[in-house]
Scaffold this motif. Structure first.
Motif, PDB file in Angstrom:
ATOM      1  N   MET A   1       2.377   0.166  41.756  1.00  0.00           N
ATOM      2  CA  MET A   1       2.706   1.282  42.649  1.00  0.00           C
ATOM      3  C   MET A   1       4.009   0.983  43.385  1.00  0.00           C
ATOM      4  N   THR A   2       4.881   1.959  43.433  1.00  0.00           N
ATOM      5  CA  THR A   2       6.182   1.792  44.069  1.00  0.00           C
ATOM      6  C   THR A   2       6.053   1.839  45.586  1.00  0.00           C
ATOM      7  N   LYS A   3       6.727   0.926  46.270  1.00  0.00           N
ATOM      8  CA  LYS A   3       6.663   0.878  47.737  1.00  0.00           C
ATOM      9  C   LYS A   3       7.963   1.316  48.393  1.00  0.00           C
ATOM     10  N   ARG A   4       9.090   0.965  47.782  1.00  0.00           N
ATOM     11  CA  ARG A   4      10.391   1.299  48.365  1.00  0.00           C
ATOM     12  C   ARG A   4      11.332   1.800  47.280  1.00  0.00           C
ATOM     13  N   ILE A   5      11.897   2.962  47.498  1.00  0.00           N
ATOM     14  CA  ILE A   5      12.759   3.607  46.508  1.00  0.00           C
ATOM     15  C   ILE A   5      14.151   3.789  47.096  1.00  0.00           C
ATOM     16  N   LEU A   6      15.150   3.480  46.287  1.00  0.00           N
ATOM     17  CA  LEU A   6      16.528   3.795  46.648  1.00  0.00           C
ATOM     18  C   LEU A   6      17.087   4.729  45.598  1.00  0.00           C
ATOM     19  N   VAL A   7      17.617   5.860  46.038  1.00  0.00           N
ATOM     20  CA  VAL A   7      18.249   6.782  45.097  1.00  0.00           C
ATOM     21  C   VAL A   7      19.723   6.915  45.467  1.00  0.00           C
ATOM     22  N   ALA A   8      20.575   6.758  44.463  1.00  0.00           N
ATOM     23  CA  ALA A   8      22.019   6.871  44.670  1.00  0.00           C
ATOM     24  C   ALA A   8      22.462   8.278  44.286  1.00  0.00           C
ATOM     25  N   THR A   9      23.292   8.870  45.116  1.00  0.00           N
ATOM     26  CA  THR A   9      23.782  10.216  44.822  1.00  0.00           C
ATOM     27  C   THR A   9      25.288  10.302  45.053  1.00  0.00           C
ATOM     28  N   ASP A  10      25.961  11.019  44.149  1.00  0.00           N
ATOM     29  CA  ASP A  10      27.386  11.312  44.352  1.00  0.00           C
ATOM     30  C   ASP A  10      27.561  12.767  44.787  1.00  0.00           C
ATOM     31  N   LEU A  11      26.432  13.395  45.168  1.00  0.00           N
ATOM     32  CA  LEU A  11      26.393  14.780  45.653  1.00  0.00           C
ATOM     33  C   LEU A  11      26.619  15.800  44.545  1.00  0.00           C
ATOM     34  N   SER A  12      26.606  15.360  43.290  1.00  0.00           N
ATOM     35  CA  SER A  12      26.777  16.284  42.171  1.00  0.00           C
ATOM     36  C   SER A  12      25.436  16.913  41.798  1.00  0.00           C
ATOM     37  N   ASP A  13      25.501  17.965  40.980  1.00  0.00           N
ATOM     38  CA  ASP A  13      24.274  18.602  40.513  1.00  0.00           C
ATOM     39  C   ASP A  13      23.428  17.636  39.675  1.00  0.00           C
ATOM     40  N   GLY A  14      24.107  16.777  38.905  1.00  0.00           N
ATOM     41  CA  GLY A  14      23.380  15.814  38.094  1.00  0.00           C
ATOM     42  C   GLY A  14      22.553  14.866  38.936  1.00  0.00           C
ATOM     43  N   ALA A  15      23.063  14.493  40.094  1.00  0.00           N
ATOM     44  CA  ALA A  15      22.352  13.578  40.980  1.00  0.00           C
ATOM     45  C   ALA A  15      21.176  14.266  41.675  1.00  0.00           C
ATOM     46  N   ASP A  16      21.189  15.601  41.728  1.00  0.00           N
ATOM     47  CA  ASP A  16      20.077  16.327  42.357  1.00  0.00           C
ATOM     48  C   ASP A  16      18.756  16.064  41.641  1.00  0.00           C
ATOM     49  N   ILE A  17      18.811  15.887  40.329  1.00  0.00           N
ATOM     50  CA  ILE A  17      17.597  15.618  39.564  1.00  0.00           C
ATOM     51  C   ILE A  17      16.987  14.297  40.010  1.00  0.00           C
ATOM     52  N   VAL A 109      15.256   1.695  41.717  1.00  0.00           N
ATOM     53  CA  VAL A 109      16.546   2.322  42.024  1.00  0.00           C
ATOM     54  C   VAL A 109      16.749   3.481  41.061  1.00  0.00           C
ATOM     55  N   LEU A 110      17.040   4.655  41.589  1.00  0.00           N
ATOM     56  CA  LEU A 110      17.290   5.821  40.755  1.00  0.00           C
ATOM     57  C   LEU A 110      18.770   6.166  40.787  1.00  0.00           C
ATOM     58  N   VAL A 111      19.327   6.382  39.608  1.00  0.00           N
ATOM     59  CA  VAL A 111      20.726   6.784  39.479  1.00  0.00           C
ATOM     60  C   VAL A 111      20.773   8.011  38.584  1.00  0.00           C
ATOM     61  N   LEU A 140      15.987   3.329  37.177  1.00  0.00           N
ATOM     62  CA  LEU A 140      15.688   4.533  36.405  1.00  0.00           C
ATOM     63  C   LEU A 140      16.929   5.408  36.378  1.00  0.00           C
ATOM     64  N   VAL A 141      17.508   5.551  35.177  1.00  0.00           N
ATOM     65  CA  VAL A 141      18.653   6.445  34.992  1.00  0.00           C
ATOM     66  C   VAL A 141      18.077   7.803  34.611  1.00  0.00           C
ATOM     67  N   VAL A 142      18.294   8.786  35.459  1.00  0.00           N
ATOM     68  CA  VAL A 142      17.591  10.063  35.354  1.00  0.00           C
ATOM     69  C   VAL A 142      18.426  11.102  34.624  1.00  0.00           C
ATOM     70  N   ARG A 143      17.800  11.699  33.616  1.00  0.00           N
ATOM     71  CA  ARG A 143      18.385  12.819  32.896  1.00  0.00           C
ATOM     72  C   ARG A 143      17.341  13.916  32.763  1.00  0.00           C
ATOM     73  N   PRO A 144      17.767  15.160  32.677  1.00  0.00           N
ATOM     74  CA  PRO A 144      16.810  16.206  32.297  1.00  0.00           C
ATOM     75  C   PRO A 144      16.376  15.949  30.866  1.00  0.00           C
ATOM     76  N   GLY A 145      15.135  16.243  30.547  1.00  0.00           N
ATOM     77  CA  GLY A 145      14.679  15.948  29.190  1.00  0.00           C
ATOM     78  C   GLY A 145      13.472  16.759  28.798  1.00  0.00           C
TER      79      GLY A 145
END
Length: 296
Positions: A1-17, A109-111, A140-145
């Protein structure tokens, strides 16, 4: 189970996912959520022209302020009031992301992915792949899929078992099939080489009978690896370049996720930390979860 999450965003639409998924995981696991946005350095200190340093300081202050406002608006829209620690840092993007991940001891870490072609693909390579190579934690490198199976890419060595376990957990969570895939790269070995070393098979050249023997031995070993990882999976032996064939398998099966490790000695990950995993990140048509060797 995940306890601490870091998500990186460049404020783009792709990062919204990535932001949306980070919130979903945080809500599901009751995890703490942190968000980081990195702005570029304005330049080095200039000893000859100190007035330039003052301009640089003003520029970075203004940029930070504008970035903070934009990030606040973005988080209000995507997180809807879900609590999150927010960081706006200046520097080299992937370094600052990893620094913050280390600071909060993130489990994940989500990118976000920018895409697969042109400049967008170059941006993905300059950030996500470097985070994968250097983070030393789940990325986790996130893409729509699609909503298809989870693929665990393995070389069947003991260090690769965490990736199989992680794939099994993700498949169960999503209610989809798990495919355990091993890449058999027979063309990479010259005659007389012990290319079948994990299985005790040797030969004087690549011929159909030898390849068939290797395939069967690999499948048997793959089944054993899944049993050792306590994972119920369909074993799949693929032939050719590991990263390219894993990406092709993800495409043809409509996979929702590829899970791979960052270390190994043979087969899929024999080139060690980063090289094959990064290529899978670059080529995969769906999200990729990279699991370090030490992952439990």
């Amino acid at each position: 189970m995940t306890k601490r999450i870091l998500v990186a965003t460049d404020l783009s639409d792709g990062a919204d996912i990535a932001l949306d998924l980070a919130k979903t995981i945080a809500e599901r696991d009751g995890a703490e959520l942190a968000v980081v946005h990195v702005i570029p350095d304005v330049g080095p200190v200039n000893m000859l022209f100190p007035q330039a340093n003052e301009k640089a300081a003003l520029a970075i202050t203004d940029l930070t302020q504008r970035a903070s406002e934009a990030l606040e608006a973005k988080l209000e829209a995507r997180l809807g009031g879900f609590p999150a620690r927010v960081f706006v840092d200046a520097g080299v993007d992937y370094e600052r992301i990893i620094d913050r991940a280390n600071e909060i001891d993130a489990d994940l870490v989500l990118v976000g992915s920018h895409g697969r072609t042109g400049l967008a693909r170059a941006l993905l390579g300059s950030v996500a792949e470097k985070v994968v190579r250097n983070a030393g934690r789940r990325v986790l490198v996130v893409r729509p899929g699609h909503d298809g199976p989870v693929i665990s890419a393995t070389d069947m060595s003991e260090p690769s078992l965490p990736a199989i376990r992680a794939g099994a957990a993700e498949a169960k969570r999503r209610g989809v099939e798990l495919i355990a895939a091993y890449a058999l790269e027979v063309s990479a070995y010259p005659p007389g080489y012990a290319a079948g070393w994990p299985f005790g098979i040797y030969w004087d050249g690549v011929d159909p009978n030898t390849v068939s023997q290797l395939r069967e031995a690999a499948k048997s070993a793959l089944v054993s690896a899944c049993e050792l990882a306590e994972a119920k999976a369909e074993p799949r032996i693929i032939e050719g370049n590991a990263a390219a064939e894993i990406a092709r398998l993800a495409e043809t099966t409509g996979a929702s996720l590829v899970v791979t490790g960052t270390h190994g000695r043979t087969g899929l990950t024999r080139l060690a930390l980063g090289s094959v995993a990064e290529k899978i990140v670059r080529l995969s048509p769906c999200s990729v979860l990279v699991v370090p060797v030490a992952d439990k």
